[in-house]
Enzyme design. Structure first.
Site, PDB file in Angstrom:
ATOM      1  N   ASP A 143       6.056  16.265  11.546  1.00  0.00           N
ATOM      2  CA  ASP A 143       5.263  16.029   9.802  1.00  0.00           C
ATOM      3  C   ASP A 143       3.944  15.657   9.911  1.00  0.00           C
ATOM      4  O   ASP A 143       3.692  15.300   9.506  1.00  0.00           O
ATOM      5  CB  ASP A 143       6.241  14.856   9.453  1.00  0.00           C
ATOM      6  CG  ASP A 143       5.886  14.249   8.372  1.00  0.00           C
ATOM      7  OD1 ASP A 143       6.101  15.701   7.898  1.00  0.00           O
ATOM      8  OD2 ASP A 143       6.332  13.520   7.587  1.00  0.00           O
ATOM      9  N   ILE A 196       0.569  -1.507   0.251  1.00  0.00           N
ATOM     10  CA  ILE A 196       0.030  -0.179   0.039  1.00  0.00           C
ATOM     11  C   ILE A 196       0.743   1.333  -0.507  1.00  0.00           C
ATOM     12  O   ILE A 196       0.599   2.288  -0.204  1.00  0.00           O
ATOM     13  CB  ILE A 196      -1.157   0.164   1.259  1.00  0.00           C
ATOM     14  CG1 ILE A 196      -0.168  -0.092   2.269  1.00  0.00           C
ATOM     15  CG2 ILE A 196      -1.899  -0.564   1.029  1.00  0.00           C
ATOM     16  CD1 ILE A 196      -1.045  -0.013   3.877  1.00  0.00           C
ATOM     17  N   GLY A 255       6.173   4.199   3.425  1.00  0.00           N
ATOM     18  CA  GLY A 255       6.038   4.635   4.882  1.00  0.00           C
ATOM     19  C   GLY A 255       7.485   5.352   5.561  1.00  0.00           C
ATOM     20  O   GLY A 255       8.442   5.873   4.419  1.00  0.00           O
ATOM     21  N   VAL A 304       5.286  -0.647   3.360  1.00  0.00           N
ATOM     22  CA  VAL A 304       3.766  -1.235   4.058  1.00  0.00           C
ATOM     23  C   VAL A 304       2.951  -1.750   3.155  1.00  0.00           C
ATOM     24  O   VAL A 304       2.654  -1.279   2.067  1.00  0.00           O
ATOM     25  CB  VAL A 304       3.384   0.073   4.388  1.00  0.00           C
ATOM     26  CG1 VAL A 304       2.152  -0.069   5.351  1.00  0.00           C
ATOM     27  CG2 VAL A 304       3.892   1.173   5.623  1.00  0.00           C
TER      28      VAL A 304
END
Length: 380
Positions: free
Chosen positions: A141, A26, A29, A34
Site C-alpha cells: 500500500d 490528525i 489510519g 490517530v
C-alpha cells in the site's frame, strides 16, 4: 500500575496513560483513529493510534496481530519506528509511533517538488524497500500519504496494516489505485515484492511531474492509462493471467506502442531520473528492477552507499499467516506480543544517519514548506 486518562476525541473514546498529554486528532489510519501526543518520558511528539475494535472478529484480530508483529520486527531508519504499545482497562489496544511533520501527499498538493527533493526522497524510499523486501515482506500500500517526512527531509515509510508475504486478492481502496501494480489488476494468483517497486515508480513520476501519472477513475480506466504510456502487456505477462474475463479484457485493448517517458515529465528532467523510471515502471514484474539494483542506479549515485543500506537480520516469520484461529486465541497472542515488547526497553530509532556524508541540504524542505512544520515542539 499505569494510570489512565479518559477523553472523547471526534466521538471516539480514548483511554491512554498519563505518559501522554496534549492529544490532537490528525486523521484515520488503517483501522484506527490517530492523534498526535506529547510523550512526557521521551519529550517527543508521537502518533498515538487507537486500534478500532481489534477483537470484533478473527480477521480484525489477526490483522492487529500482524501489524504489531511487523512493527516490532522491522527496524530501519526509513521505516516508522514503534515507540510504545499498551492495552487500556477497557481492553483497547493503543500503538505509539514516532511522529513526523507531514507526508509526501501534502507536500505534492502545494506545488511541484524541486528535483533535489525528488532524488533524495526516492533514494530513501528505495533504501527502506530494500530492507523490507529482504525481510520477505511486501508493503502493498505504498503511496504518498504513507510516506512521512520531517523538516530535515528525513523520510519514513508507514502503515504496515496491509503488508503481507503474498496476497492473491487485491484491495479496493480508491486512494491506492493510482499506485497499484498491473499484476494485481490482472488478478494474478501470486505476486511479489515487485508491486512495491511499481508503486515507488509511480511516486517518483508524480514527484517529477507534480501530479499523478496514472489517475484512473476505476480499474478499467487505470489499465487504459497504463497501456497508453507503456504499451500493451507483453506475452510473458499474458501467460500468467488465470482469469478468462481478465484475458478477454486485455486482448480487447487496442494496439499501443510504448511512449518515450521523457514526454511525460518536464523537459529539464535529469536523463538518469527518466532511465530509472523506465526500469521501475515495467509491466512485466519479472524484469522490473529490484530495490537493491535501483539503489545502484547512476541517478542515486550522490547518496548510494552500499555500507549504509542495511538488510533485515532474517526473513520475517509468517508462520501465523495461514492460521485460521478464533478471535479469543488471537487476543491471547496479541497480549503476549505486547507483554514481550514491554518486558524490554523500547528501542529508540535515533536520529537519521544519512546527513553525515550526504550532499543534501537538510534544512531546505523546512524553508520551502515551513507551514507544515510549525508545531514541532511539545507543550510549553
Amino acid at each position: 500500575m499505569a494510570e489512565f486518562v479518559r477523553a472523547e476525541i471526534l466521538g471516539t473514546k480514548f483511554e491512554y496513560t498519563t505518559r501522554y498529554v496534549n492529544l490532537q486528532p490528525i486523521g484515520m489510519g488503517s483501522f484506527g483513529l490517530v492523534c498526535s501526543a506529547f510523550d512526557q518520558i521521551t519529550q517527543q511528539l508521537v502518533a498515538l493510534k487507537k486500534v478500532m475494535k481489534p477483537f470484533d472478529g478473527s480477521s480484525l484480530a489477526k490483522r492487529t496481530y500482524r501489524e504489531i508483529k511487523l512493527l516490532k520486527y522491522l527496524r530501519h531508519e526509513n521505516l516508522i519506528c514503534l515507540r510504545d504499545i499498551f492495552i487500556s482497562p477497557l481492553e483497547d489496544i493503543y500503538i505509539a509511533t514516532e511522529l513526523l511533520g507531514t507526508d509526501l501527499s501534502r507536500l505534492l498538493s502545494v506545488k511541484p517538488l524541486d528535483s533535489q527533493f525528488a532524488q533524495y526522497f526516492i533514494y530513501q524510499i528505495l533504501r527502506g524497500l530494500k530492507y523490507i523486501h529482504s525481510a520477505n515482506v511486501i508493503h502493498r500500500d505504498l503511496k504518498p500519504t504513507n510516506i512521512l517526512i520531517n523538516e530535515n527531509c528525513d523520510l519514513k515509510i508507514c502503515d504496515f496494516g496491509l503488508a503481507r508475504l503474498q496476497e492473491p486478492q487485491m484491495t479496493g481502496y480508491v486512494s491506492t489505485r493510482y499506485y497499484r501494480a498491473p499484476e494485481i489488476m490482472l488478478t494474478w494468483q501470486r505476486y511479489g515484492v515487485q508491486v512495491d517497486i511499481w508503486s515507488a515508480g509511480c511516486i517518483l513520476a508524480e514527484m517529477l511531474r507534480g501530479k499523478p501519472l496514472f489517475p484512473g477513475k476505476d480499474h478499467v480506466h487505470q489499465f487504459h492509462l497504463i497501456t497508453n504510456i507503456l504499451g500493451n502487456p507483453p506475452k510473458s505477462v499474458l501467460e500468467k493471467i488465470t482469469s478468462k474475463n481478465t484475458m478477454k479484457f486485455v486482448q480487447s485493448l487496442p494496439s499501443r506502442e510504448p511512449r518515450d517517458l521523457s514526454t511525460i515529465v518536464p523537459k529539464d528532467t535529469d536523463f538518469d531520473a527518466i532511465d530509472l523510471l523506465k526500469k521501475m515502471l515495467v509491466i512485466d514484474p519479472d524484469i522490473r528492477v529490484s530495490a537493491q539494483d535501483a539503489l545502484r542506479h547512476p541517478y542515486l549515485a550522490p547518496y548510494h552507499d552500499p555500507t549504509d543500506e542495511p538488510v533485515a537480520a532474517g526473513p520475517f516469520d509468517w508462520s501465523f499467516n495461514n492460521m485460521d484461529l478464533p478471535k479469543e486465541t488471537w487476543k491471547v497472542m496479541i497480549y503476549s506480543e505486547v507483554l514481550d515488547y514491554l518486558s524490554v526497553d523500547s528501542p529508540d530509532s535515533g536520529s537519521m544517519a544519512l546527513g553525515g556524508s550526504s550532499p543534501f541540504d537538510h534544512r531546505a524542505l523546512d524553508r520551502e514548506f515551513s507551514e507544515f512544520f510549525d508545531d514541532r515542539e511539545g507543550p510549553m
